[in-house]
Design a protein around this motif. Structure first.
Motif, PDB file in Angstrom:
ATOM      1  N   ASP A  33      10.685   9.605 -15.085  1.00 29.34           N
ATOM      2  CA  ASP A  33      11.378   9.232 -16.330  1.00 29.34           C
ATOM      3  C   ASP A  33      11.507  10.384 -17.311  1.00 29.34           C
ATOM      4  OD1 ASP A  33       8.834   9.589 -17.315  1.00 29.34           O
ATOM      5  OD2 ASP A  33       8.468   7.493 -17.793  1.00 29.34           O
ATOM      6  N   ASP A  34      11.111  11.597 -16.889  1.00 36.41           N
ATOM      7  CA  ASP A  34      11.204  12.801 -17.719  1.00 36.41           C
ATOM      8  C   ASP A  34      10.280  12.723 -18.940  1.00 36.41           C
ATOM      9  OD1 ASP A  34      12.289  15.366 -17.845  1.00 36.41           O
ATOM     10  OD2 ASP A  34      13.838  14.789 -19.287  1.00 36.41           O
ATOM     11  N   GLY A  35       9.334  11.775 -18.935  1.00 38.63           N
ATOM     12  CA  GLY A  35       8.466  11.595 -20.090  1.00 38.63           C
ATOM     13  C   GLY A  35       9.178  11.042 -21.299  1.00 38.63           C
ATOM     14  N   ARG A  36      10.387  10.469 -21.087  1.00 38.07           N
ATOM     15  CA  ARG A  36      11.210  10.005 -22.206  1.00 38.07           C
ATOM     16  C   ARG A  36      11.681   8.564 -22.006  1.00 38.07           C
ATOM     17  NH1 ARG A  36      15.811  11.860 -22.906  1.00 38.07           N
ATOM     18  NH2 ARG A  36      15.806  11.733 -25.181  1.00 38.07           N
ATOM     19  N   LEU A  37      10.888   7.758 -21.303  1.00 34.16           N
ATOM     20  CA  LEU A  37      11.350   6.405 -20.992  1.00 34.16           C
ATOM     21  C   LEU A  37      11.612   5.588 -22.247  1.00 34.16           C
ATOM     22  CD1 LEU A  37      12.048   4.410 -18.802  1.00 34.16           C
ATOM     23  CD2 LEU A  37       9.643   3.729 -18.703  1.00 34.16           C
ATOM     24  N   TYR A  38      10.755   5.732 -23.259  1.00 32.83           N
ATOM     25  CA  TYR A  38      11.007   4.975 -24.485  1.00 32.83           C
ATOM     26  C   TYR A  38      12.284   5.454 -25.173  1.00 32.83           C
ATOM     27  CZ  TYR A  38      11.047   3.117 -29.121  1.00 32.83           C
ATOM     28  OH  TYR A  38      11.481   2.490 -30.263  1.00 32.83           O
ATOM     29  N   ASP A  39      12.405   6.760 -25.381  1.00 31.28           N
ATOM     30  CA  ASP A  39      13.544   7.295 -26.126  1.00 31.28           C
ATOM     31  C   ASP A  39      14.873   6.963 -25.460  1.00 31.28           C
ATOM     32  OD1 ASP A  39      11.899   8.431 -28.053  1.00 31.28           O
ATOM     33  OD2 ASP A  39      11.656  10.278 -26.919  1.00 31.28           O
ATOM     34  N   VAL A  40      14.933   7.121 -24.138  1.00 31.82           N
ATOM     35  CA  VAL A  40      16.191   6.882 -23.424  1.00 31.82           C
ATOM     36  C   VAL A  40      16.622   5.429 -23.566  1.00 31.82           C
ATOM     37  CG1 VAL A  40      17.216   6.756 -21.124  1.00 31.82           C
ATOM     38  CG2 VAL A  40      15.898   8.764 -21.786  1.00 31.82           C
ATOM     39  N   VAL A  41      15.685   4.513 -23.379  1.00 33.06           N
ATOM     40  CA  VAL A  41      16.018   3.089 -23.451  1.00 33.06           C
ATOM     41  C   VAL A  41      16.280   2.663 -24.892  1.00 33.06           C
ATOM     42  CG1 VAL A  41      15.164   0.753 -23.013  1.00 33.06           C
ATOM     43  CG2 VAL A  41      14.753   2.571 -21.342  1.00 33.06           C
ATOM     44  N   ALA A  42      15.443   3.108 -25.822  1.00 35.27           N
ATOM     45  CA  ALA A  42      15.623   2.729 -27.224  1.00 35.27           C
ATOM     46  C   ALA A  42      16.954   3.237 -27.773  1.00 35.27           C
ATOM     47  CB  ALA A  42      14.466   3.270 -28.061  1.00 35.27           C
ATOM     48  N   ASP A  43      17.351   4.440 -27.410  1.00 41.03           N
ATOM     49  CA  ASP A  43      18.649   4.968 -27.861  1.00 41.03           C
ATOM     50  C   ASP A  43      19.791   4.121 -27.310  1.00 41.03           C
ATOM     51  OD1 ASP A  43      17.322   6.954 -29.193  1.00 41.03           O
ATOM     52  OD2 ASP A  43      17.778   8.538 -27.745  1.00 41.03           O
ATOM     53  N   ALA A  44      19.677   3.690 -26.054  1.00 45.47           N
ATOM     54  CA  ALA A  44      20.721   2.862 -25.464  1.00 45.47           C
ATOM     55  C   ALA A  44      20.803   1.513 -26.177  1.00 45.47           C
ATOM     56  CB  ALA A  44      20.450   2.656 -23.977  1.00 45.47           C
ATOM     57  N   PHE A 124       8.704  -2.961 -16.244  1.00 43.65           N
ATOM     58  CA  PHE A 124       8.915  -1.614 -15.737  1.00 43.65           C
ATOM     59  C   PHE A 124       7.769  -0.721 -16.190  1.00 43.65           C
ATOM     60  CE2 PHE A 124      12.882  -3.743 -16.634  1.00 43.65           C
ATOM     61  CZ  PHE A 124      13.608  -3.594 -15.455  1.00 43.65           C
ATOM     62  N   THR A 125       7.149  -0.015 -15.249  1.00 45.16           N
ATOM     63  CA  THR A 125       6.091   0.922 -15.601  1.00 45.16           C
ATOM     64  C   THR A 125       6.701   2.271 -15.961  1.00 45.16           C
ATOM     65  OG1 THR A 125       5.765   1.820 -13.371  1.00 45.16           O
ATOM     66  CG2 THR A 125       4.585  -0.216 -13.920  1.00 45.16           C
ATOM     67  N   ARG A 126       5.873   3.165 -16.445  1.00 41.52           N
ATOM     68  CA  ARG A 126       6.335   4.533 -16.667  1.00 41.52           C
ATOM     69  C   ARG A 126       6.774   5.142 -15.336  1.00 41.52           C
ATOM     70  NH1 ARG A 126       2.049   4.549 -20.560  1.00 41.52           N
ATOM     71  NH2 ARG A 126       2.763   5.206 -22.624  1.00 41.52           N
ATOM     72  N   ASP A 127       7.649   6.108 -15.426  1.00 37.52           N
ATOM     73  CA  ASP A 127       8.234   6.846 -14.310  1.00 37.52           C
ATOM     74  C   ASP A 127       9.304   6.070 -13.559  1.00 37.52           C
ATOM     75  OD1 ASP A 127       7.443   9.550 -14.233  1.00 37.52           O
ATOM     76  OD2 ASP A 127       5.434   8.988 -13.627  1.00 37.52           O
ATOM     77  N   VAL A 128       9.594   4.813 -13.958  1.00 39.85           N
ATOM     78  CA  VAL A 128      10.840   4.205 -13.497  1.00 39.85           C
ATOM     79  C   VAL A 128      11.971   5.008 -14.153  1.00 39.85           C
ATOM     80  CG1 VAL A 128      12.326   2.168 -13.578  1.00 39.85           C
ATOM     81  CG2 VAL A 128       9.868   1.894 -13.264  1.00 39.85           C
ATOM     82  N   PRO A 129      12.949   5.477 -13.402  1.00 36.67           N
ATOM     83  CA  PRO A 129      14.022   6.266 -14.020  1.00 36.67           C
ATOM     84  C   PRO A 129      14.663   5.519 -15.189  1.00 36.67           C
ATOM     85  CG  PRO A 129      14.168   6.377 -11.639  1.00 36.67           C
ATOM     86  CD  PRO A 129      13.122   5.343 -11.947  1.00 36.67           C
ATOM     87  N   GLY A 130      14.743   6.184 -16.333  1.00 38.23           N
ATOM     88  CA  GLY A 130      15.307   5.540 -17.510  1.00 38.23           C
ATOM     89  C   GLY A 130      16.739   5.082 -17.308  1.00 38.23           C
ATOM     90  N   GLU A 131      17.493   5.823 -16.492  1.00 33.23           N
ATOM     91  CA  GLU A 131      18.888   5.443 -16.251  1.00 33.23           C
ATOM     92  C   GLU A 131      18.988   4.055 -15.622  1.00 33.23           C
ATOM     93  OE1 GLU A 131      18.494   9.921 -16.046  1.00 33.23           O
ATOM     94  OE2 GLU A 131      17.407   8.197 -15.224  1.00 33.23           O
ATOM     95  N   ALA A 132      18.050   3.730 -14.730  1.00 31.29           N
ATOM     96  CA  ALA A 132      18.079   2.431 -14.054  1.00 31.29           C
ATOM     97  C   ALA A 132      17.733   1.303 -15.017  1.00 31.29           C
ATOM     98  CB  ALA A 132      17.126   2.432 -12.862  1.00 31.29           C
ATOM     99  N   VAL A 254      20.300  13.472 -11.651  1.00 34.50           N
ATOM    100  CA  VAL A 254      19.948  13.151 -13.028  1.00 34.50           C
ATOM    101  C   VAL A 254      19.325  14.379 -13.675  1.00 34.50           C
ATOM    102  CG1 VAL A 254      19.678  10.679 -12.659  1.00 34.50           C
ATOM    103  CG2 VAL A 254      17.734  12.197 -12.244  1.00 34.50           C
ATOM    104  N   LEU A 255      19.415  14.456 -14.989  1.00 40.59           N
ATOM    105  CA  LEU A 255      18.923  15.609 -15.732  1.00 40.59           C
ATOM    106  C   LEU A 255      17.444  15.424 -16.047  1.00 40.59           C
ATOM    107  CD1 LEU A 255      20.182  18.225 -16.886  1.00 40.59           C
ATOM    108  CD2 LEU A 255      20.397  17.027 -19.075  1.00 40.59           C
ATOM    109  N   ARG A 256      16.633  16.408 -15.686  1.00 34.98           N
ATOM    110  CA  ARG A 256      15.196  16.321 -15.921  1.00 34.98           C
ATOM    111  C   ARG A 256      14.635  17.677 -16.357  1.00 34.98           C
ATOM    112  NH1 ARG A 256      16.307  11.772 -15.686  1.00 34.98           N
ATOM    113  NH2 ARG A 256      15.357  10.072 -14.471  1.00 34.98           N
ATOM    114  N   ARG A 257      13.637  17.611 -17.222  1.00 35.43           N
ATOM    115  CA  ARG A 257      12.859  18.794 -17.594  1.00 35.43           C
ATOM    116  C   ARG A 257      11.440  18.711 -17.029  1.00 35.43           C
ATOM    117  NH1 ARG A 257      15.374  21.830 -21.505  1.00 35.43           N
ATOM    118  NH2 ARG A 257      17.164  20.838 -22.509  1.00 35.43           N
ATOM    119  N   VAL A 258      10.965  17.497 -16.824  1.00 35.64           N
ATOM    120  CA  VAL A 258       9.618  17.272 -16.301  1.00 35.64           C
ATOM    121  C   VAL A 258       9.734  16.493 -15.002  1.00 35.64           C
ATOM    122  CG1 VAL A 258       7.359  16.256 -16.734  1.00 35.64           C
ATOM    123  CG2 VAL A 258       8.672  17.231 -18.644  1.00 35.64           C
TER     124      VAL A 258
END
Length: 273
Positions: A33-44, A124-132, A254-258
Motif C-alpha cells: 500500500d506504499d505506507g499510504r493506505l489511509y491517505d489514498v482512500v481518504a482522498d478518494a 481490509f488490512t494494511r498492505d492491501v493495494p490502495g487502488e483496489a 502502480v506507483l510506489r516509493r516503499v
C-alpha cells in the motif's frame, strides 16, 4: 518467478541522498500500500463527497502537556451523503485481526438510513493495494442499492480470470489464484466476527447452510506471515467484490516509493521519471 526490470537497482528504492524515488511496479497485488493506505482512500472519499469525523479516546493527566497525551484509540469515520454507506479507519489499542494482521479499513452499507445496523461489512488490512480499496469504494458509491446483490459469484472469478489468474483445480467455481500462486480469492467460510445482516450467519448449524463470503489474501511464502488480507461478509454484493478483484488482479503497474520486504524480489519495477 518475476524479476526486476532493472536488477542492478536496489530492491528497496531508497535514495542515499535522503530522497525516496518512485517506481512503477507490478503486479499490484504484491506491491503493498506504499505506507499510504489511509491517505489514498481518504482522498478518494473526499473526492466523492463523503464527510469525515475523527473520534479520539485517550488519557490526559492533570498538568500534562498536549503533546504528551496518550491516545489509546483513534478512529476516522467517513460517511456517504445519503448515509447508506460508511468507511472506518481505526488505529486501536485492541485491534481486530484477520490472518494475524490488524484491520485498517472497515467498510459497511445498509439498505435504509433509518436502520441502525449495517447490512454488511468488508475489511481490509494494511498492505492491501490502495487502488483496489478505492475501486471497491467507487463501485459502492455508484450503487443505487448498496445492500442488494445484483450479480452472481461468477462475476468475481471472471474479473480475475480476465487478468490471467487461474481457477482452483479443486474449486473452479469458487476460488482462483494468481499465476505465481501467491495471491488468492475464494468464496467460502467467513471468519468469526465479520458483521453481516443475514441472520443465517448466526443461526446456521453447519457450513452447508451458512452463507459464504469472499476472502482474499497474499501469502508470499508458504506458511509464512501473510502480506495482506481482505474479507467480505456474505451479504456484500458480488459486483462490488468484482470491482475489488478486477483492480487487485490488474496487470497495470502502480506507483510506489516503499515496497513490501516480503515481495520485493517478485516485483517488476522501473523508475518513474
Amino acid at each position: 518467478m518475476e524479476a526486476p526490470l532493472y536488477p542492478d537497482l536496489p530492491p528497496d528504492p531508497s535514495d542515499p541522498r535522503g530522497g525516496q524515488p518512485a517506481f512503477w511496479v507490478g503486479p499490484p497485488h504484491l506491491a503493498g500500500d506504499d505506507g499510504r493506505l489511509y491517505d489514498v482512500v481518504a482522498d478518494a472519499l473526499a473526492g466523492l463527497g463523503w464527510a469525515s469525523l475523527t473520534i479520539v479516546r485517550g488519557r490526559h493527566e492533570p498538568d500534562e502537556e498536549p503533546e504528551d497525551r496518550q491516545v489509546l484509540r483513534s478512529t476516522v469515520l467517513h460517511i456517504s451523503p445519503d448515509a447508506l454507506r460508511w468507511a472506518q479507519w481505526g488505529l486501536a489499542d485492541e485491534p481486530f485481526h484477520l490472518g494475524g494482521l490488524p484491520i485498517a479499513w472497515q467498510i459497511s452499507a445498509r439498505a435504509e438510513a433509518s436502520s441502525p445496523l449495517a447490512q454488511w461489512s468488508a475489511y481490509f488490512t494494511r498492505d492491501v493495494p490502495g487502488e483496489a480499496v478505492v475501486d471497491f469504494l467507487v463501485a459502492l458509491d455508484a450503487s443505487n442499492q448498496p445492500a442488494v446483490p445484483l450479480a452472481e459469484p461468477e462475476l468475481v472469478l471472471d474479473a480475475v480470470a480476465t487478468h490471467g489468474w487461474f481457477r482452483d483445480i479443486d474449486q473452479p467455481e469458487t476460488a482462483a489464484t494468481d499465476p505465481t500462486f501467491t495471491s488468492h480469492i475464494s468464496l467460502g467460510e467467513v471468519p468469526p466476527l465479520i458483521q453481516d445482516g443475514d441472520l443465517r450467519t448466526l443461526s446456521a448449524e453447519d457450513d452447508e447452510t451458512r452463507p459464504a463470503g469472499w476472502q482474499a489474501w497474499a501469502e508470499p511464502t508458504l506458511r509464512a506471515p501473510l502480506l495482506w488480507v481482505a474479507s467480505f461478509a456474505a451479504s456484500v454484493p458480488h459486483d462490488l467484490v468484482a470491482a475489488f478483484a478486477a483492480s487487485l488482479s490488474s496487470t497495470a503497474p502502480v506507483l510506489r516509493r516503499v515496497l513490501p520486504e516480503a515481495t520485493q524480489e517478485r516485483l517488476l519495477r522501473a523508475p518513474a521519471i
